[in-house]
Design an enzyme around this catalytic site. Structure first.
Site, PDB file in Angstrom:
ATOM      1  CG  HIS A  31     -58.730  16.373   6.696  1.00  0.00           C
ATOM      2  ND1 HIS A  31     -59.230  17.607   7.097  1.00  0.00           N
ATOM      3  CD2 HIS A  31     -57.990  15.720   7.874  1.00  0.00           C
ATOM      4  CE1 HIS A  31     -58.821  17.651   8.441  1.00  0.00           C
ATOM      5  NE2 HIS A  31     -58.117  16.703   8.936  1.00  0.00           N
ATOM      6  CG  HIS A  68     -63.908  25.378   5.015  1.00  0.00           C
ATOM      7  ND1 HIS A  68     -63.964  24.074   4.568  1.00  0.00           N
ATOM      8  CD2 HIS A  68     -63.267  25.196   6.233  1.00  0.00           C
ATOM      9  CE1 HIS A  68     -63.339  23.240   5.212  1.00  0.00           C
ATOM     10  NE2 HIS A  68     -62.837  24.220   6.354  1.00  0.00           N
TER      11      HIS A  68
END
Length: 552
Positions: A442, A435
């Site tokens: 995160h 992606h």
């Protein structure tokens, strides 16, 4: 030039004008809602259930509906942002070299097949599942969840209500500085943080990064130093040890005590350093597996950090931080109503169970927002892919318009001397995920979860008995230095986790820095919406990542 996104919610969902008007009317009042069903009769003699309005269950149901509408109205009235990317997608001769294309078919130089990339763009423009399933892939690995970017959520800002600034362009100075930082991080993965002030690699990295015209990492006296190297820019990031206390101390987990010695990987093993492997990985080819260290260790260096974020649950570090804060009896924010009560204590509201759920609750909401930015707005290439552009330019295989500062940095020669190519060495066998890079999942989750914790706990509380990892990572030793506060160490754990993905070679500095702020905005929006659901009078005060203080 940056261009406004043409994507709208109506386009994806097929909402017509009349339907949109009806939806809007429901946000400003209750007159358009169907009348509620008649409540079931209570048994004779039953007392009327308590309701804050002083009424019965019927009134309670109406109050619940109004509370939901108030939250929906708050969400509805948030200003719409200007959503723009950096304009690279149609530059560079239409080769899409400045954008994410991993997993699609590529030619021998690693340039994406135009028809496959256009199929991706078509699916993103329609939102139809069949169009996503028709995207040609170059290997066996699937694209990571693009449709998450157009999911609605019932709490917090909608994904289309927020925006990241355009990502740095590959022909710009900021991107060059970020790339050089990543090459140095890769070479210094095995250098312990405690050795940064004396190790030749980190000294060279600090000196080199100081010479870039648009490096935006922290500095001291206008230059990068070993004490500021590879750190974040938020309050607390530069205080004390590199690693946050929340990633080192044993975690009280109910009747268990969980050690934070983790399974690490062996030093000196890097991946995707040959050009053939690089092309295979860009096509989405399958890869090998990690080489694990048989001895669990505390986090000491960038390689340890990279492995932590290779396998973590996205909210893991912040749930652990919450458990640690509760276990040490860290005081709650003064706005918590139960800090002043004498005959009641907190539990389901404003107590341990509440914050333990809330700190994890924001994670999935953050992911939906950042997945919209990744797939539907920016589609920024991964550093791994940029390393291929640098290699092809330095070897003369292609004449890409890459900014000159990255082409002339000594870190490329250091990399070539070690690996025989100019590719960015990866910490993971598979390289980066399938992606786009910007924003970072995160980092967005870090920003959201840490914002919740800063709102909940007294940020000025000094953490007792601070520690650092020993050189071999087998034990913790006392840290002696300036006091470490809850707020500073929470900012630091967010930076540690976000920057750990950079140590792995899969994200950029702006992926980290901008996504923290995105997650923060999501969490603040959720706190504002939830505030109206409590019977208690409460407030939340927190220090934002830019150093300003707000009260909700």
């Amino acid at each position: 030039m940056p261009r406004q996104s043409e994507l709208t919610r109506r386009k994806f969902l097929g909402v017509g004008c009349a339907t949109a008007a009806t939806l809007a009317s429901t946000m400003v009042g209750v007159s358009s809602l169907a009348a509620p069903e008649t409540a079931a009769a209570a048994p004779p003699g039953s007392p009327a259930p308590f309701d804050p309005s002083g009424g019965n269950l019927q009134q309670r149901r109406t109050s619940a509906r109004l509370t939901r509408l108030d939250a929906a109205q708050l969400a509805f009235t948030r200003p719409l942002p200007v959503i723009a990317n950096n304009g690279e997608e149609n530059d560079y001769g239409g080769k899409r070299i400045g954008n994410f294309s991993k997993g699609l078919p590529h030619n021998g130089l690693g340039e994406v097949d135009p028809a496959a990339y256009n199929a991706l763009l078509f699916a993103l423009s329609t939102g139809n599942n069949a169009d996503f399933e028709a995207i040609p892939l170059g290997g066996a690995r699937p694209l990571r969840n693009p449709q998450a970017g157009i999911a609605f959520d019932l709490e917090g800002p909608d994904s289309h209500h927020l925006a990241l600034r355009p990502a740095p362009r590959i022909d710009g100075a900021e991107n060059s500085a970020e790339a050089a930082e990543l090459y140095w991080m890769a070479l210094a993965r095995d250098v312990n943080f405690s050795d940064y002030t004396s190790h030749p690699l980190t000294l060279a990295a600090a000196a080199d990064l100081s010479g870039f015209s648009d490096f935006r990492g922290p500095k001291a006296g206008g230059v990068v130093t070993p004490a500021t190297l590879f750190r974040g820019n938020t309050p607390g990031d530069l205080n004390g040890p590199y690693i946050s206390q929340f990633l080192l101390k044993d975690i009280p987990y109910g009747s268990l005590t969980v050690s934070q010695r983790q399974q690490t990987v062996v030093p000196g093993v890097d991946y995707v350093t040959s050009f053939a492997d690089w092309v295979h990985i860009q096509n989405g080819g399958l890869s090998g597996s990690d080489s694990f260290d048989s001895t669990p260790r505390y986090i000491r260096n960038g390689r340890d950090m990279g492995q932590y974020v290779h396998v973590d649950a996205l909210y893991e570090a912040y749930l652990n931080a919450c458990l640690l804060l509760l276990g040490m009896g860290a005081p709650f924010d003064p706005g918590n109503p139960y800090t002043h009560m004498k005959k009641q204590d907190a539990f389901g509201t404003f107590g341990g169970p509440h914050i333990l759920s809330l700190v994890t609750e924001v994670a999935t909401r953050a992911l939906k927002v950042v997945w919209y930015e990744k797939w539907f707005v920016h589609r920024r290439l991964r550093p791994e892919a940029f390393g291929g552009l640098v290699h092809n330019r330095r070897t003369g295989a292609a004449n890409y318009l890459v900014h000159s500062e990255i082409l002339n940095t000594p870190v490329l020669n250091e990399t070539f001397n070690r690996f025989g190519t100019y590719l960015l060495p990866q910490a993971y066998p598979e390289g980066s995920p399938l992606h786009p890079a910007y924003g970072a999942g995160h980092a967005t989750v870090a920003g959201a979860c840490v914002t919740i914790l800063k709102a909940w706990f007294d940020e000025s509380f000094i953490l007792p008995n601070p520690v650092v990892a020993s050189a071999d990572g087998l034990s913790l030793v006392p840290y002696v230095g300036a006091p470490l506060t809850v707020g500073g160490e929470l900012n630091k754990v967010a930076a540690n986790i976000a920057n750990a993905r950079n140590f792995a070679g899969i994200h950029w500095r702006t992926d980290f820095s901008e996504s923290l702020k995105l997650g923060e905005t999501i969490a603040i929006g959720i706190l504002k919406e939830q505030k109206g659901t409590y019977n208690e009078e409460a407030s939340f005060t927190l220090t934002k990542f830019d150093g300003t203080t707000i009260t909700i």
